[in-house]
Design a protein around this motif. Sequence first.
Motif, PDB file in Angstrom:
ATOM      1  N   LEU A 137      14.047  71.065  17.245  1.00  0.00           N
ATOM      2  CA  LEU A 137      14.168  72.514  17.124  1.00  0.00           C
ATOM      3  C   LEU A 137      12.974  73.248  17.729  1.00  0.00           C
ATOM      4  CD1 LEU A 137      16.215  74.518  15.925  1.00  0.00           C
ATOM      5  CD2 LEU A 137      14.822  74.549  13.850  1.00  0.00           C
ATOM      6  N   VAL A 138      13.273  74.351  18.429  1.00  0.00           N
ATOM      7  CA  VAL A 138      12.267  75.195  19.081  1.00  0.00           C
ATOM      8  C   VAL A 138      12.422  76.627  18.586  1.00  0.00           C
ATOM      9  CG1 VAL A 138      11.452  76.124  21.291  1.00  0.00           C
ATOM     10  CG2 VAL A 138      12.235  73.743  21.139  1.00  0.00           C
ATOM     11  N   ALA A 139      11.310  77.292  18.311  1.00  0.00           N
ATOM     12  CA  ALA A 139      11.328  78.695  17.895  1.00  0.00           C
ATOM     13  C   ALA A 139      10.691  79.565  18.966  1.00  0.00           C
ATOM     14  CB  ALA A 139      10.589  78.872  16.566  1.00  0.00           C
ATOM     15  N   THR A 140      11.294  80.713  19.218  1.00  0.00           N
ATOM     16  CA  THR A 140      10.755  81.660  20.200  1.00  0.00           C
ATOM     17  C   THR A 140      11.280  83.049  19.860  1.00  0.00           C
ATOM     18  OG1 THR A 140      10.434  82.079  22.568  1.00  0.00           O
ATOM     19  CG2 THR A 140      12.631  81.361  21.871  1.00  0.00           C
ATOM     20  N   ALA A 141      11.003  84.018  20.706  1.00  0.00           N
ATOM     21  CA  ALA A 141      11.533  85.367  20.505  1.00  0.00           C
ATOM     22  C   ALA A 141      13.026  85.389  20.847  1.00  0.00           C
ATOM     23  CB  ALA A 141      10.781  86.364  21.380  1.00  0.00           C
ATOM     24  N   GLY A 142      13.773  86.229  20.162  1.00  0.00           N
ATOM     25  CA  GLY A 142      15.198  86.334  20.439  1.00  0.00           C
ATOM     26  C   GLY A 142      15.495  86.765  21.859  1.00  0.00           C
ATOM     27  N   HIS A 143      14.641  87.652  22.410  1.00  0.00           N
ATOM     28  CA  HIS A 143      14.914  88.138  23.772  1.00  0.00           C
ATOM     29  C   HIS A 143      14.562  87.101  24.834  1.00  0.00           C
ATOM     30  CE1 HIS A 143      10.619  89.517  23.296  1.00  0.00           C
ATOM     31  NE2 HIS A 143      10.556  89.076  24.547  1.00  0.00           N
ATOM     32  N   CYS A 144      14.001  85.946  24.409  1.00  0.00           N
ATOM     33  CA  CYS A 144      13.773  84.845  25.336  1.00  0.00           C
ATOM     34  C   CYS A 144      14.947  83.865  25.327  1.00  0.00           C
ATOM     35  CB  CYS A 144      12.486  84.104  24.985  1.00  0.00           C
ATOM     36  SG  CYS A 144      10.996  85.117  25.143  1.00  0.00           S
ATOM     37  N   VAL A 145      15.993  84.237  24.601  1.00  0.00           N
ATOM     38  CA  VAL A 145      17.220  83.445  24.543  1.00  0.00           C
ATOM     39  C   VAL A 145      18.432  84.293  24.897  1.00  0.00           C
ATOM     40  CG1 VAL A 145      18.801  82.190  23.013  1.00  0.00           C
ATOM     41  CG2 VAL A 145      16.348  81.801  22.846  1.00  0.00           C
ATOM     42  N   TYR A 146      18.522  85.453  24.260  1.00  0.00           N
ATOM     43  CA  TYR A 146      19.656  86.348  24.470  1.00  0.00           C
ATOM     44  C   TYR A 146      19.284  87.446  25.456  1.00  0.00           C
ATOM     45  CZ  TYR A 146      23.096  89.968  23.653  1.00  0.00           C
ATOM     46  OH  TYR A 146      24.042  90.937  23.838  1.00  0.00           O
ATOM     47  N   ASP A 147      20.070  87.589  26.494  1.00  0.00           N
ATOM     48  CA  ASP A 147      19.756  88.508  27.587  1.00  0.00           C
ATOM     49  C   ASP A 147      20.250  89.919  27.275  1.00  0.00           C
ATOM     50  OD1 ASP A 147      19.253  89.799  29.919  1.00  0.00           O
ATOM     51  OD2 ASP A 147      20.209  88.328  31.226  1.00  0.00           O
ATOM     52  N   THR A 148      19.345  90.741  26.755  1.00  0.00           N
ATOM     53  CA  THR A 148      19.717  92.105  26.399  1.00  0.00           C
ATOM     54  C   THR A 148      19.843  93.021  27.619  1.00  0.00           C
ATOM     55  OG1 THR A 148      17.398  92.703  26.085  1.00  0.00           O
ATOM     56  CG2 THR A 148      18.603  91.915  24.157  1.00  0.00           C
ATOM     57  N   LYS A 149      19.353  92.586  28.766  1.00  0.00           N
ATOM     58  CA  LYS A 149      19.430  93.425  29.960  1.00  0.00           C
ATOM     59  C   LYS A 149      20.827  93.440  30.562  1.00  0.00           C
ATOM     60  CE  LYS A 149      14.577  93.313  31.375  1.00  0.00           C
ATOM     61  NZ  LYS A 149      13.625  93.057  32.479  1.00  0.00           N
ATOM     62  N   SER A 150      21.448  92.269  30.641  1.00  0.00           N
ATOM     63  CA  SER A 150      22.760  92.183  31.274  1.00  0.00           C
ATOM     64  C   SER A 150      23.895  92.068  30.269  1.00  0.00           C
ATOM     65  CB  SER A 150      22.817  90.973  32.209  1.00  0.00           C
ATOM     66  OG  SER A 150      22.800  89.775  31.455  1.00  0.00           O
ATOM     67  N   ASN A 151      23.526  91.895  28.972  1.00  0.00           N
ATOM     68  CA  ASN A 151      24.513  91.678  27.910  1.00  0.00           C
ATOM     69  C   ASN A 151      25.278  90.377  28.072  1.00  0.00           C
ATOM     70  OD1 ASN A 151      23.943  93.848  26.282  1.00  0.00           O
ATOM     71  ND2 ASN A 151      25.366  95.211  27.324  1.00  0.00           N
ATOM     72  N   LYS A 152      24.772  89.452  28.873  1.00  0.00           N
ATOM     73  CA  LYS A 152      25.305  88.096  28.847  1.00  0.00           C
ATOM     74  C   LYS A 152      24.899  87.477  27.515  1.00  0.00           C
ATOM     75  CE  LYS A 152      24.853  85.321  32.265  1.00  0.00           C
ATOM     76  NZ  LYS A 152      24.276  84.509  33.348  1.00  0.00           N
ATOM     77  N   ALA A 153      25.599  86.441  27.111  1.00  0.00           N
ATOM     78  CA  ALA A 153      25.320  85.859  25.805  1.00  0.00           C
ATOM     79  C   ALA A 153      23.923  85.262  25.740  1.00  0.00           C
ATOM     80  CB  ALA A 153      26.361  84.793  25.480  1.00  0.00           C
ATOM     81  N   THR A 154      23.546  84.486  26.734  1.00  0.00           N
ATOM     82  CA  THR A 154      22.257  83.799  26.684  1.00  0.00           C
ATOM     83  C   THR A 154      21.634  83.749  28.076  1.00  0.00           C
ATOM     84  OG1 THR A 154      23.357  81.672  27.036  1.00  0.00           O
ATOM     85  CG2 THR A 154      22.895  82.302  24.761  1.00  0.00           C
ATOM     86  N   MET A 155      20.348  83.440  28.072  1.00  0.00           N
ATOM     87  CA  MET A 155      19.676  83.162  29.327  1.00  0.00           C
ATOM     88  C   MET A 155      20.259  81.871  29.923  1.00  0.00           C
ATOM     89  SD  MET A 155      17.587  85.599  29.791  1.00  0.00           S
ATOM     90  CE  MET A 155      16.515  86.795  28.987  1.00  0.00           C
ATOM     91  N   ASP A 156      20.180  81.763  31.225  1.00  0.00           N
ATOM     92  CA  ASP A 156      20.776  80.628  31.926  1.00  0.00           C
ATOM     93  C   ASP A 156      19.742  79.525  32.141  1.00  0.00           C
ATOM     94  OD1 ASP A 156      22.737  79.235  33.292  1.00  0.00           O
ATOM     95  OD2 ASP A 156      22.276  80.178  35.214  1.00  0.00           O
ATOM     96  N   ARG A 157      20.174  78.257  32.029  1.00  0.00           N
ATOM     97  CA  ARG A 157      19.360  77.085  32.368  1.00  0.00           C
ATOM     98  C   ARG A 157      18.055  77.049  31.579  1.00  0.00           C
ATOM     99  NH1 ARG A 157      20.892  76.707  38.842  1.00  0.00           N
ATOM    100  NH2 ARG A 157      23.092  77.183  38.503  1.00  0.00           N
ATOM    101  N   TRP A 158      18.204  76.980  30.285  1.00  0.00           N
ATOM    102  CA  TRP A 158      17.104  77.117  29.331  1.00  0.00           C
ATOM    103  C   TRP A 158      16.494  75.754  29.016  1.00  0.00           C
ATOM    104  CZ3 TRP A 158      15.019  76.135  24.565  1.00  0.00           C
ATOM    105  CH2 TRP A 158      14.289  77.148  23.917  1.00  0.00           C
ATOM    106  N   VAL A 159      15.173  75.625  29.184  1.00  0.00           N
ATOM    107  CA  VAL A 159      14.469  74.382  28.867  1.00  0.00           C
ATOM    108  C   VAL A 159      13.151  74.696  28.171  1.00  0.00           C
ATOM    109  CG1 VAL A 159      15.461  73.105  30.815  1.00  0.00           C
ATOM    110  CG2 VAL A 159      13.252  74.245  31.091  1.00  0.00           C
ATOM    111  N   PHE A 160      12.682  73.742  27.377  1.00  0.00           N
ATOM    112  CA  PHE A 160      11.381  73.847  26.724  1.00  0.00           C
ATOM    113  C   PHE A 160      10.493  72.718  27.210  1.00  0.00           C
ATOM    114  CE2 PHE A 160       8.738  72.656  22.874  1.00  0.00           C
ATOM    115  CZ  PHE A 160       7.825  73.708  23.017  1.00  0.00           C
ATOM    116  N   ILE A 161       9.250  73.066  27.587  1.00  0.00           N
ATOM    117  CA  ILE A 161       8.291  72.056  28.032  1.00  0.00           C
ATOM    118  C   ILE A 161       7.004  72.237  27.238  1.00  0.00           C
ATOM    119  CG2 ILE A 161       7.039  71.071  29.974  1.00  0.00           C
ATOM    120  CD1 ILE A 161       9.113  72.192  31.847  1.00  0.00           C
ATOM    121  N   PRO A 162       6.803  71.420  26.186  1.00  0.00           N
ATOM    122  CA  PRO A 162       5.558  71.522  25.415  1.00  0.00           C
ATOM    123  C   PRO A 162       4.367  71.077  26.250  1.00  0.00           C
ATOM    124  CG  PRO A 162       6.824  69.592  24.734  1.00  0.00           C
ATOM    125  CD  PRO A 162       7.694  70.360  25.680  1.00  0.00           C
TER     126      PRO A 162
END
Length: 408
Positions: free
Chosen positions: A156-181
Amino acid sequence: MSGTHVAYHDSIWRFMNTRVKRLILPIGGVAVAGLVGATMAVPAQAAGDTAHDTLAGSGLAAKNVVAYWLNEKASNLIKATPYGYESQVSAKHVSTGGPSADSKPGTVSPTGSGGSGGTLKNVNLPRTTGKVFFRGADGRPHWCSATSVQSKYGNLVATAGHCVYDTKSNKATMDRWVFIPGYYQGKAPWGIYVGKTAYTHYDFDVYEDGDRDYAFVTVYNGIKAGRGGDLRNVAEWNWKQVDRKTYNQYDRFIRKSRGGKYYVVKFTDAGRLESNVGGQGLAYNQKVGSSVYVFGYPSGSHPDGNHAFTGQTLKWSYGKTFAAKAPSVKGEELVGVKSSFTGEGSSGSSWLLKYSSAKRLGYLNGVTSAVSDTDGNKRIDTSVSPYFDGETYGVYKAAANNWSGSIA
């Protein structure tokens, strides 16, 4: 009308409201001692106050996400820019009112061996923190800060909601999402983790409520990078032979044909996220006025033009939380902390309560949603976060009990 029917009709209304919002695009498209006890997106599914969206729904989809980031010697990672979604807001310290607990205070204990960092004269940085990369509404690669959080399956990864859900285009989520610790200049010392499912509060997912600007994302097991963790060096990858139909499903970067035979990359599993870097705990309904460390990758300039941070290395700040408001992002029950972190890149930074420098572990009690110049001197002096309450815990709990699996 019975309670069952009320709940049923409320669920239908929520689903339709979510669907309508998603389909209407802008013109032109786009405990422990001391703690207080790339197509039109499918609408989110909601259960109570939690909404969830699929990021990469299969192992094949996840492999092609990896290919996007590692193509051409990881050029998309290297050229990614910090995500600047409303990163600077007009926030104010409020002396009365502010956020309050909605139930009893609680904690979830951190896990993992952070390891001794040696001397405690300086703050030992957490291994859990890293960057999340995604392709934004502009079609370009961007990043935010994020952290690993304890969960049942260590994924599990925690971040800001706007780093997942795209409020600019109203698409459901950001595309091609990865986490690199621990990401640093094209290197992934503990692997690259593809997001599987994003969990957000319903009020952020639908209404973009700044008081709920947080997200918890389940990730697949990590994929090992090239030699020395360098994502730009993939020469040592192994290949396996497949049939042509399978071959055609893979991104061009992770497939090749030779002598009439077809091959795709055979990824090496790096294991679960939490097994590699540990997982921070979670604290909710805590008293405002507690001291927290903020860890993230701030980037960009202060309003006066001073370029204080590069975003290349992990930074920290420390202070006591206080009640704050930021009406421009519908943030009426926020918490703030004095910090010079500039907005670009610091979105999603972890706020850790009771942080142990020796163990590199603490309790996540906030994530940076925006920053502010509260005294008007053109220098950023405050970071703000949603107040973590029982509803935050509900979103976390919904995410923390889901298995992702391996894509190798």
